[in-house]
Design a protein around this motif. Structure first.
Motif, short mmCIF file in Angstrom:
data_model
loop_
_atom_site.label_atom_id
_atom_site.label_comp_id
_atom_site.label_asym_id
_atom_site.label_seq_id
_atom_site.Cartn_x
_atom_site.Cartn_y
_atom_site.Cartn_z
N ALA A 174 0.85 -1.19 0.00
CA ALA A 174 0.00 0.00 0.00
C ALA A 174 0.89 1.24 0.00
N GLY A 175 0.51 2.22 -0.82
CA GLY A 175 1.29 3.45 -0.91
C GLY A 175 0.48 4.65 -0.47
N TYR A 176 1.13 5.54 0.27
CA TYR A 176 0.50 6.77 0.75
C TYR A 176 1.08 7.93 -0.07
N PHE A 177 0.28 8.41 -1.01
CA PHE A 177 0.72 9.39 -1.99
C PHE A 177 0.35 10.80 -1.56
N THR A 178 1.27 11.73 -1.76
CA THR A 178 1.01 13.16 -1.57
C THR A 178 1.36 13.89 -2.86
N PHE A 179 0.37 14.50 -3.49
CA PHE A 179 0.56 15.25 -4.72
C PHE A 179 0.49 16.75 -4.40
N LYS A 180 1.50 17.49 -4.83
CA LYS A 180 1.52 18.93 -4.58
C LYS A 180 1.83 19.67 -5.87
N LYS A 220 -2.79 20.69 -2.90
CA LYS A 220 -2.20 19.49 -2.30
C LYS A 220 -3.28 18.45 -2.12
N GLU A 221 -2.96 17.19 -2.47
CA GLU A 221 -3.92 16.11 -2.37
C GLU A 221 -3.22 14.86 -1.85
N LYS A 222 -3.88 14.14 -0.94
CA LYS A 222 -3.33 12.90 -0.37
C LYS A 222 -4.25 11.74 -0.71
N LEU A 223 -3.64 10.63 -1.09
CA LEU A 223 -4.39 9.44 -1.47
C LEU A 223 -3.66 8.20 -0.96
N THR A 224 -4.42 7.15 -0.69
CA THR A 224 -3.87 5.83 -0.38
C THR A 224 -4.21 4.91 -1.54
N LEU A 225 -3.19 4.38 -2.19
CA LEU A 225 -3.37 3.57 -3.39
C LEU A 225 -2.55 2.30 -3.30
N PRO A 226 -2.92 1.27 -4.04
CA PRO A 226 -2.09 0.06 -4.06
C PRO A 226 -0.71 0.36 -4.66
N SER A 227 0.29 -0.37 -4.21
CA SER A 227 1.63 -0.28 -4.79
C SER A 227 2.12 -1.69 -5.09
N PHE A 228 3.11 -1.78 -5.95
CA PHE A 228 3.58 -3.10 -6.36
C PHE A 228 5.05 -3.02 -6.76
N ARG A 229 5.82 -4.03 -6.36
CA ARG A 229 7.22 -4.13 -6.73
C ARG A 229 7.46 -5.42 -7.50
N TYR A 230 8.33 -5.35 -8.47
CA TYR A 230 8.79 -6.52 -9.19
C TYR A 230 10.06 -6.10 -9.93
#
Length: 238
Positions: A174-180, A220-230
């Motif tokens: 899970a990723g916690y994104f901050t867009f500014k 400024k906007e904050k979102l919680t979105l899925p994240s993935f590594r490979y």
């Protein structure tokens, strides 16, 4: 004096001799080959801790190139250039290797956990056509911060005694994104309603159902979105 010198030399060279005799290596550095596709130069360091566990740290620098690009916004009211970005990422992780190989760098299947800190910067520029059909040029400086946590599973294939190929098969999290956004050349106030609508329908953001609500007084906007590594990396142990 001779005894002191001998003691100092023994302290310096004894660990090296011991490692040669036991042929056990606990350190490993690597390069993420798959990240090069996106113009990211990612390096890793891993250290064996005990019989099964290792800890690692990854560091990557994103250049303003790569094969993966994001198309710009193209609506009736907003038209921008393609979006590129630069920045860095730091990834601490811990791994557990299933098969015991002694107190040395491991091979085979592993699972673990990671956290990732990311900062990207980008420019958003283009033309906005208002309700009176008047065109306005705009320019924003964008800043994206991502703090993510997750789990991972992979397989490390030995090629030689020191060279290995690391397959990071999956790393959901899970990723916690901050867009500014910082307005350099701002458009009219009505621009923001059209921007939010355009972003909601924008490619992968629409797939993730990201709900942006930028305003003139709140860039400024904050979102919680899925994240993935490979990925695929080549490593060297020593």
């Amino acid at each position: 004096m001779k005894h002191t010198l001998f003691f100092i030399l023994f302290i310096i060279f004894a660990p090296l001799v011991f490692c040669q005799e036991n042929r056990e290596v606990k350190n490993e550095v690597g390069l993420f080959i798959s990240d090069l596709i996106n113009g990211t130069y990612s390096f890793t360091y891993e250290r064996a801790m005990g019989k099964h566990i290792s800890v690692g740290l990854g560091f990557g620098i994103k250049a303003d190139d790569g094969f993966i690009k994001f198309s710009g916004l193209d609506t009736d009211n907003i038209k921008t250039a393609d979006i590129s970005y630069t920045g860095f990422k730091i990834t601490p992780e811990v791994r557990y290797y299933i098969h015991q190989k002694g107190n040395a760098m491991f091979t085979g299947f592993y699972f673990g956990a990671y956290t990732r800190l990311v900062n990207y910067k980008t420019d958003l520029s283009g033309i906005y056509i208002d309700s009176q059909d008047v065109s306005h040029y705009f320019l924003y400086k964008g800043d994206i911060d991502v703090n993510s946590v997750g789990f991972m599973i992979g397989y490390k294939l030995p090629v030689t005694n020191h060279l290995k190929i690391d397959f990071l098969i999956a790393g959901p999290g899970a990723g916690y994104f901050t867009f500014k956004l910082k307005d350099v050349i701002p458009p009219p106030d009505e621009f923001y309603d059209d921007l939010n609508s355009a972003l909601e329908k924008y490619s992968f953001l629409d797939f993730l159902n990201a709900d942006f609500q930028f305003k003139k007084t709140n860039l400024k906007e904050k979102l919680t979105l899925p994240s993935f590594r490979y990925g695929l990396s080549v490593t060297y142990s020593f």
